[in-house]
Scaffold this active site. Structure first.
Site, PDB file in Angstrom:
ATOM      1  N   HIS A 191       3.582   8.145  25.737  1.00 60.08           N
ATOM      2  CA  HIS A 191       3.100   8.023  27.112  1.00 60.08           C
ATOM      3  C   HIS A 191       1.861   7.150  27.245  1.00 60.08           C
ATOM      4  CE1 HIS A 191       6.044  11.190  27.770  1.00 60.08           C
ATOM      5  NE2 HIS A 191       6.170  10.574  28.925  1.00 60.08           N
ATOM      6  N   GLU A 433      18.389  13.112  29.528  1.00 61.94           N
ATOM      7  CA  GLU A 433      17.546  12.620  28.423  1.00 61.94           C
ATOM      8  C   GLU A 433      17.699  13.476  27.172  1.00 61.94           C
ATOM      9  OE1 GLU A 433      13.476  12.478  29.774  1.00 61.94           O
ATOM     10  OE2 GLU A 433      13.605  14.375  30.816  1.00 61.94           O
ATOM     11  N   ASP A 457      13.441   9.568  25.991  1.00 63.07           N
ATOM     12  CA  ASP A 457      13.715  10.822  25.303  1.00 63.07           C
ATOM     13  C   ASP A 457      15.129  10.864  24.749  1.00 63.07           C
ATOM     14  OD1 ASP A 457      11.363  12.426  25.267  1.00 63.07           O
ATOM     15  OD2 ASP A 457      11.474  12.460  27.443  1.00 63.07           O
ATOM     16  N   CYS A 504      15.732   5.231  34.142  1.00 64.28           N
ATOM     17  CA  CYS A 504      14.298   5.149  34.446  1.00 64.28           C
ATOM     18  C   CYS A 504      13.455   5.115  33.173  1.00 64.28           C
ATOM     19  CB  CYS A 504      13.859   6.291  35.360  1.00 64.28           C
ATOM     20  SG  CYS A 504      14.008   7.904  34.584  1.00 64.28           S
TER      21      CYS A 504
HETATM   22  C1  PEP Z   1      12.310   9.056  29.591  1.00 59.17           C
HETATM   23  O1  PEP Z   1      12.288   9.980  28.778  1.00 59.17           O
HETATM   24  O2  PEP Z   1      12.973   8.019  29.419  1.00 59.17           O
HETATM   25  C2  PEP Z   1      11.512   9.138  30.831  1.00 59.17           C
HETATM   26  C3  PEP Z   1      11.654   8.243  31.787  1.00 59.17           C
HETATM   27  O3  PEP Z   1      10.585  10.124  30.945  1.00 59.17           O
HETATM   28  P1  PEP Z   1       9.206  10.149  30.118  1.00 59.17           P
HETATM   29  O4  PEP Z   1       9.034   8.798  29.480  1.00 59.17           O
HETATM   30  O5  PEP Z   1       8.125  10.464  31.071  1.00 59.17           O
HETATM   31  O6  PEP Z   1       9.439  11.225  29.121  1.00 59.17           O
HETATM   32 MG    MG Z   2      11.479  11.863  29.338  1.00 67.24          MG
END
Ligand code: PEP
Ligand code: MG
Length: 573
Positions: A191, A433, A457, A504
């Site tokens: 993140h 995910e 994920d 996403c």
């Molecule tokens: C993902 O896991 O691809 C996602 C968009 O959520 P995050 O990156 O916040 O875990």
């Molecule tokens: Mg995620």
């Protein structure tokens, strides 16, 4: 030349600013008995300086974008600073051991950190980090160094060099304009890196020893496209990178012409391009880059680093601010994805040997009904002011889907009873995910209104690669045949069932993957606003027919090399 993992694209030429490790570099020297009073006065003056810094920070946070989290964070630091153990005890040490003030305070810090490490409660254990950060400030004040997060001065750009940065640290960047950042640890889809990308600044992570190899104010080239950091480049290299940088700048300027152009492929397929945001203030960038809406609002970023539950009104204001800024456009609010590398003090930080496999995201929300209901009520209330959608992260089982939907119905019923306006038909979507969800998709298709594939994920859980672990970062592969098949399968099934589906995760913003995803049937991409126009340009020059043929070939292959070659060919068509 240092090699790391490319975490955010672009080139920066900047001076290094090392993130505080002053306490590691403290010297020990003896003082004469007659110097004790002066040394103690020097210590008092440093405490007063840090107090003044905190007061100034407090003022600055008022009206800033994420005041609540930093307010709480500052309060903890204030308490630590004013505790007599830190503000008084070292003076006794100076007198008793006839040592310098820096040494006295770091001795105290080591003692406290040692005590904290024995606490069972993870919240208290973590406070050791806060003690270290406060002592860092005091030591810097003693050494006469400024200890605030540096800001880019008019004179030259600054690249932040750190051993590690938490997602909460990274969110600070939104306020302090750095030219780049580099860290010793981390992965490209951790993140922290995601926040860097959302800022549109180049970043290289997993450099291993950058923090100890780079010296303060050294000239750096940070090549976020190739994961390289060049320290003290010579004239020729510098000239080469300056040219590259200005070419990139020109290309970005040219892309702005596409702002009002609809994203349609050469053969007429329309594509929706949405933005991922972390804070309400990010909507400005969505508008600037022409996003159709928000495909993912990582709501948990509003509240990292807090030790109290965010109130319903405060959340309502945040969600409403986004809805107000994007009238008529879809705004997808993901419910809290706390846990793993996004820990919320007191909630997402339960002890776990495998936090990414533990009580994270929807699991945590279902275990904390008050937290979940408060957020759902806030989102529903804000839904009266715009086109809001709810997105549930990390669903793996039918039971979780049922439970989450039941909570949403309960929140609606409460609001109805209280005559509070909300969108009773608010669309509810699920993130795909976890491989289990991708493989048992039918249940999700029956129960939900839309899907969003979280590839970050999905890759982590399919390949068993911790997305934050630098040691396995080289094995984190979006092109692994298993990953590609899962993604293609979800898109195909969703399209067949006329269920809206988006991607996403970070794959949606990767230029080299746009055509492949189009070939899988994807027509909705959500990414950092800064990536939108580049992806739009790629879509405008792509033919779905060609993409489909190449995608089908790629899906048949188990050979990573062949996949790479086929993809390269597709991208040069
Ligand atoms: C993902 O896991 O691809 C996602 C968009 O959520 P995050 O990156 O916040 O875990
Ligand atoms: Mg995620």
């Amino acid at each position: 030349m240092l090699h790391g993992v490319a975490a955010a694209p672009g080139i920066a030429i900047a001076r290094a600013q090392l993130v505080s490790h002053a306490t590691l570099e403290v010297a020990h020297y003896d003082i004469a008995p007659e110097q004790v009073t002066a040394e103690q006065a020097r210590f008092d003056a440093a405490i007063a300086t840090v107090r003044a810094e905190f007061e100034a920070l407090h003022e600055r946070m008022k009206g800033a974008d994420a005041p609540a989290e930093f307010g709480a964070f500052l309060d903890v630091h204030w308490m630590i600073l004013t505790d007599p153990q830190l503000s008084k005890d070292p003076k006794r040490t100076i007198a008793e051991q006839l040592c310098n003030a820096e040494w006295a305070i770091t001795q105290k810090m080591n003692e406290l950190v040692e005590q904290f490490s024995h606490f069972d409660d993870p919240y208290l254990r973590e406070r050791a980090d806060d003690v270290v950060q406060v002592v860092e400030r005091i030591v810097k004040a003693l050494m006469g160094k400024p200890s605030d997060l540096p800001r880019q001065s008019g004179e030259h750009a600054t690249a932040l060099v750190a051993h590690d940065l938490s997602p909460a640290d990274a969110i600070h960047f939104k306020d302090a304009a750095f030219a780049a950042f580099v860290t010793d640890v981390g992965g490209a889809t951790a993140h922290t890196a995601i926040v860097a990308r959302s800022l549109g600044i180049p970043a290289v992570v997993a450099l291993h020893h950058a923090r100890s190899l780079i010296r303060e104010a050294e000239a750096l080239i940070v090549d976020g496209d190739n994961g390289l950091v060049i320290v003290n480049p010579d004239r020729h290299v510098l000239a080469e990178y300056e040219l590259k940088r200005s070419t990139q700048h020109l290309e970005r300027q040219k892309l702005r012409r596409l702002l009002a152009t609809r994203a349609v492929t050469l053969d007429g397929s329309e594509v929706e391009l949405n933005a991922n945001i972390e804070l309400p203030g990010d909507v400005a960038s969505c508008i600037e880059h022409g996003a159709d809406g928000v495909g993912l609002f990582r709501s948990e970023f509003l509240f990292l680093h807090r030790n109290d539950l965010p109130g319903e009104d405060e959340q309502f204001e945040a969600y409403r601010a986004v809805a107000d800024a994007l009238p008529g456009r879809p705004v997808t609010i993901r419910t809290f994805d706390l846990g793993a590398d996004k820990r919320m003090v007191g909630l997402g930080d339960r002890p776990s040997d495998n936090p990414a496999l533990g009580l994270r995201a929807i699991r945590l929300c279902l275990a904390e009904p008050k937290l979940f209901l408060t957020q759902l009520r806030a989102i529903l209330r804000a839904s009266a002011f715009g086109r809001l959608r709810i997105l549930i992260p990390m669903l793996a089982t039918a039971f979780e889907v049922r439970q989450a939907l039941a909570f949403i119905e309960r929140a609606k019923a409460e609001l109805r009873e209280q005559h509070i306006a909300h969108d009773n038909d608010i669309p509810v979507g699920g993130m795909i995910e976890v491989p289990a969800a991708a493989l048992a998709l039918n249940f999700f298709l029956d129960q939900l209104d839309f899907l969003s594939i979280g590839t970050n994920d999905l890759i982590q859980y399919t390949l068993a690669i911790d997305r934050t672990d630098a040691a396995v970062a080289h094995m984190y592969d979006p092109l692994h045949p298993a990953v590609l098949r899962l993604i293609a399968q979800v898109i195909r099934s969703a399209n067949k069932a006329s269920m809206p589906v988006a991607v996403c995760g970070e794959m949606a913003g990767e230029l080299r993957l746009t055509r492949l995803l189009l070939g899988f049937g994807l027509r909705n991409f959500s990414m950092h606003p800064a990536q939108l126009l580049g992806i739009k340009q790629r879509i405008l020059t792509s033919s779905v027919t060609d993409c489909e043929a190449a995608a089908a070939r790629i899906l048949r292959s188990d050979d990573p090399e062949r996949i790479r070659v086929a993809l390269a060919r597709l991208n040069t068509q």
